[in-house]
Write an enzyme that holds these catalytic residues in place. Sequence first.
Site, PDB file in Angstrom:
ATOM      1  N   ASN A 208       1.072  -1.255   0.046  1.00  0.00           N
ATOM      2  CA  ASN A 208       0.014   0.048  -0.107  1.00  0.00           C
ATOM      3  C   ASN A 208       0.875   1.239  -0.180  1.00  0.00           C
ATOM      4  OD1 ASN A 208       0.544   0.936   2.753  1.00  0.00           O
ATOM      5  ND2 ASN A 208      -0.327  -1.393   3.180  1.00  0.00           N
ATOM      6  N   ASP A 277      -4.667  -6.422   5.179  1.00  0.00           N
ATOM      7  CA  ASP A 277      -5.851  -7.139   5.652  1.00  0.00           C
ATOM      8  C   ASP A 277      -5.839  -8.742   5.088  1.00  0.00           C
ATOM      9  OD1 ASP A 277      -6.880  -5.357   7.315  1.00  0.00           O
ATOM     10  OD2 ASP A 277      -7.856  -4.125   5.649  1.00  0.00           O
ATOM     11  N   LYS A 287       8.829 -16.829 -10.126  1.00  0.00           N
ATOM     12  CA  LYS A 287       8.339 -15.495 -10.790  1.00  0.00           C
ATOM     13  C   LYS A 287       7.132 -16.189 -11.653  1.00  0.00           C
ATOM     14  CE  LYS A 287       8.958 -11.860 -13.713  1.00  0.00           C
ATOM     15  NZ  LYS A 287       9.633 -11.355 -14.734  1.00  0.00           N
ATOM     16  N   PHE A 321      -5.079   3.139  14.422  1.00  0.00           N
ATOM     17  CA  PHE A 321      -5.372   4.228  13.623  1.00  0.00           C
ATOM     18  C   PHE A 321      -6.299   3.575  12.617  1.00  0.00           C
ATOM     19  CE2 PHE A 321      -2.656   8.182  13.075  1.00  0.00           C
ATOM     20  CZ  PHE A 321      -1.848   7.928  14.162  1.00  0.00           C
ATOM     21  N   LYS A 339     -11.920  -3.386  17.349  1.00  0.00           N
ATOM     22  CA  LYS A 339     -10.629  -3.889  17.809  1.00  0.00           C
ATOM     23  C   LYS A 339     -10.403  -4.130  19.194  1.00  0.00           C
ATOM     24  CE  LYS A 339      -8.847  -2.961  13.538  1.00  0.00           C
ATOM     25  NZ  LYS A 339      -7.943  -3.579  12.688  1.00  0.00           N
TER      26      LYS A 339
HETATM   27  O1  PMT Z   1       2.503   6.294   6.223  1.00  0.00           O
HETATM   28  P1  PMT Z   1       2.072   7.349   5.822  1.00  0.00           P
HETATM   29  O2  PMT Z   1       2.257   7.632   4.552  1.00  0.00           O
HETATM   30  O3  PMT Z   1       2.341   8.758   6.694  1.00  0.00           O
HETATM   31  O4  PMT Z   1       0.294   7.289   6.080  1.00  0.00           O
HETATM   32  C1  PMT Z   1      -0.234   7.249   7.237  1.00  0.00           C
HETATM   33  C2  PMT Z   1      -1.299   6.386   7.457  1.00  0.00           C
HETATM   34  C3  PMT Z   1      -2.520   6.813   6.504  1.00  0.00           C
HETATM   35  C4  PMT Z   1      -1.077   4.953   7.000  1.00  0.00           C
HETATM   36  C5  PMT Z   1      -1.877   6.405   8.719  1.00  0.00           C
HETATM   37  O5  PMT Z   1      -1.968   7.442   9.405  1.00  0.00           O
HETATM   38  C6  PMT Z   1      -2.891   5.349   9.000  1.00  0.00           C
HETATM   39  O6  PMT Z   1      -3.986   5.486   8.786  1.00  0.00           O
HETATM   40  N1  PMT Z   1      -2.479   3.997   9.494  1.00  0.00           N
HETATM   41  C7  PMT Z   1      -3.506   2.817   9.560  1.00  0.00           C
HETATM   42  C8  PMT Z   1      -3.794   2.482   8.224  1.00  0.00           C
HETATM   43  C9  PMT Z   1      -4.795   1.388   8.271  1.00  0.00           C
HETATM   44  O7  PMT Z   1      -4.128   0.265   8.042  1.00  0.00           O
HETATM   45  O8  PMT Z   1      -5.896   1.455   8.732  1.00  0.00           O
HETATM   46  P2  PMT Z   1      -7.174   0.174   9.072  1.00  0.00           P
HETATM   47  O9  PMT Z   1      -8.469   1.179   9.060  1.00  0.00           O
HETATM   48  O10 PMT Z   1      -6.962  -0.658   7.913  1.00  0.00           O
HETATM   49  O11 PMT Z   1      -6.410  -0.611  10.246  1.00  0.00           O
HETATM   50  C10 PMT Z   1      -7.038  -0.312  11.509  1.00  0.00           C
HETATM   51  C11 PMT Z   1      -5.943  -0.543  12.558  1.00  0.00           C
HETATM   52  O12 PMT Z   1      -5.760  -1.629  12.536  1.00  0.00           O
HETATM   53  C12 PMT Z   1      -4.611   0.299  12.145  1.00  0.00           C
HETATM   54  O13 PMT Z   1      -4.099   0.753  13.714  1.00  0.00           O
HETATM   55  C13 PMT Z   1      -3.617  -0.948  11.685  1.00  0.00           C
HETATM   56  O14 PMT Z   1      -2.333  -0.528  12.223  1.00  0.00           O
HETATM   57  C14 PMT Z   1      -4.332  -1.969  12.685  1.00  0.00           C
HETATM   58  N2  PMT Z   1      -4.122  -3.343  11.705  1.00  0.00           N
HETATM   59  C15 PMT Z   1      -4.786  -3.465  10.503  1.00  0.00           C
HETATM   60  C16 PMT Z   1      -4.577  -4.617   9.744  1.00  0.00           C
HETATM   61  C17 PMT Z   1      -3.817  -5.832  10.642  1.00  0.00           C
HETATM   62  N3  PMT Z   1      -3.915  -7.043   9.979  1.00  0.00           N
HETATM   63  N4  PMT Z   1      -3.445  -5.509  11.553  1.00  0.00           N
HETATM   64  C18 PMT Z   1      -3.362  -4.483  12.385  1.00  0.00           C
HETATM   65  O15 PMT Z   1      -2.668  -4.183  13.265  1.00  0.00           O
END
Ligand code: PMT
Length: 411
Positions: A208, A277, A287, A321, A339
Amino acid sequence: MNLLAEKRILLGVSGGIAAYKSAELVRRLRAAGAMVRVVMTSAATGFVSARTFQALSGEIVRCGWSDDQSGMDHIELARWAERILIAPASADTLARLAQGRADDLLAAICLASRAPLLVAPAMNQAMWRHAATRDNVQRLLERGVQVCGPDTGEQACGDVGPGRMLEPQILQQVLSDSFANGRLAGLKVVVTAGPTREAVDPVRFLGNRSSGKMGYAVARAAREAGASVALVSGPVALEAPTGIQRVMVESAQEMLEAVLARIEGCDIFIATAAVADYRPVAPEPQKIKKQASDWSLQLEPVPDILAMVAALEKRPWCVGFAAETEHLEQNARKKRMHKGVEMIAANQVGGELGFESDNNELLLVWEGGERQLPVADKNLLADQLVEQVADLYADQNTAHEPLENHAKHSA
Ligand code: PMT
């Protein structure tokens, strides 16, 4: 922020082979912007010349009473210093400090100064283990002196055991930490940052747009608030922030393992990483060749690192986040519940903010509250986020924590 910038450090050097390492320490402290004045004992001059320290510190080096030009230099130096570090601190120096002697320049300065005193012992392992030294160290500890080390290992005399002076970079960190009086002082924080890459074959991956900027800013802000920070980072092109233990990983599975390996004793977990995810069920070992027909990739869910940490029996205070393209507040609140975390920092992504850019905008939501952080540089947002986390963490821990944990946090 560099905690050592313009700080006034008086470095005492006593007699020991480790004195050569103190020259490197002076170089590092100067490079970090500190002002360093060196006072050597006469025994120290037998190991390293005063000129070496003079050249590195850019200041006159004092080696004894004869260098106390005005007769009041020791008082002036005692008042000037914001920290006094004696490195190496020989067994004799520890004994003299414990006795409160003032019959050499360095000991007199220590006695006359109100600056916090740190000592980095360096001596033969038998001398370190001797009951006399143990008593002296105990006395110094009781008076609030910070005893840094010693390290254990092979010694210059051929013995193996405790007595090696800590390495210059560690002493620099200890000094820097001694100036941290922030809101998170004494706490351990783990931060995830950047993207993850899920292998499709040896040359392709699902990833991503995360640059790591937001997560690195959060790690820096937590560090500057006084926390000890471990940063688990996906592949990004950023330098590790100063004073932070950084671990680089690639896949979500590696990130999960690196987080779990560091989560014990962690007080606050901040998941800024954009973790996959889904990942390919079976990455191809070779490959994948181009084909004429359609091709599909079977995916499976990736473990949710944040939810797993939040479900641990001994869990840290958790901040997730949320990267959303619509219904920001609604989705953030749902995500917080789903979560099982204390706070969600939600950002709208897909436009000019969020991924990759230097700026962002955050909506912080927690049980019974929210705070909008308007568009700003990610570093400023990270400072504001950490400040809010510190407020809520302090409130919630005061309200719910068993007494024994208070001792841990204030230790
Ligand atoms: O890195 P930058 O370019 O500065 O950009 C910042 C950002 C946009 C990446 C950051 O601000 C941000 O939003 N990070 C979380 C992105 C994300 O994966 O969001 P989500 O809504 O998919 O996940 C929710 C939370 O679960 C997040 O805290 C993520 O770290 C966590 N997660 C998600 C999936 C997973 N398999 N394990 C996790 O721990």
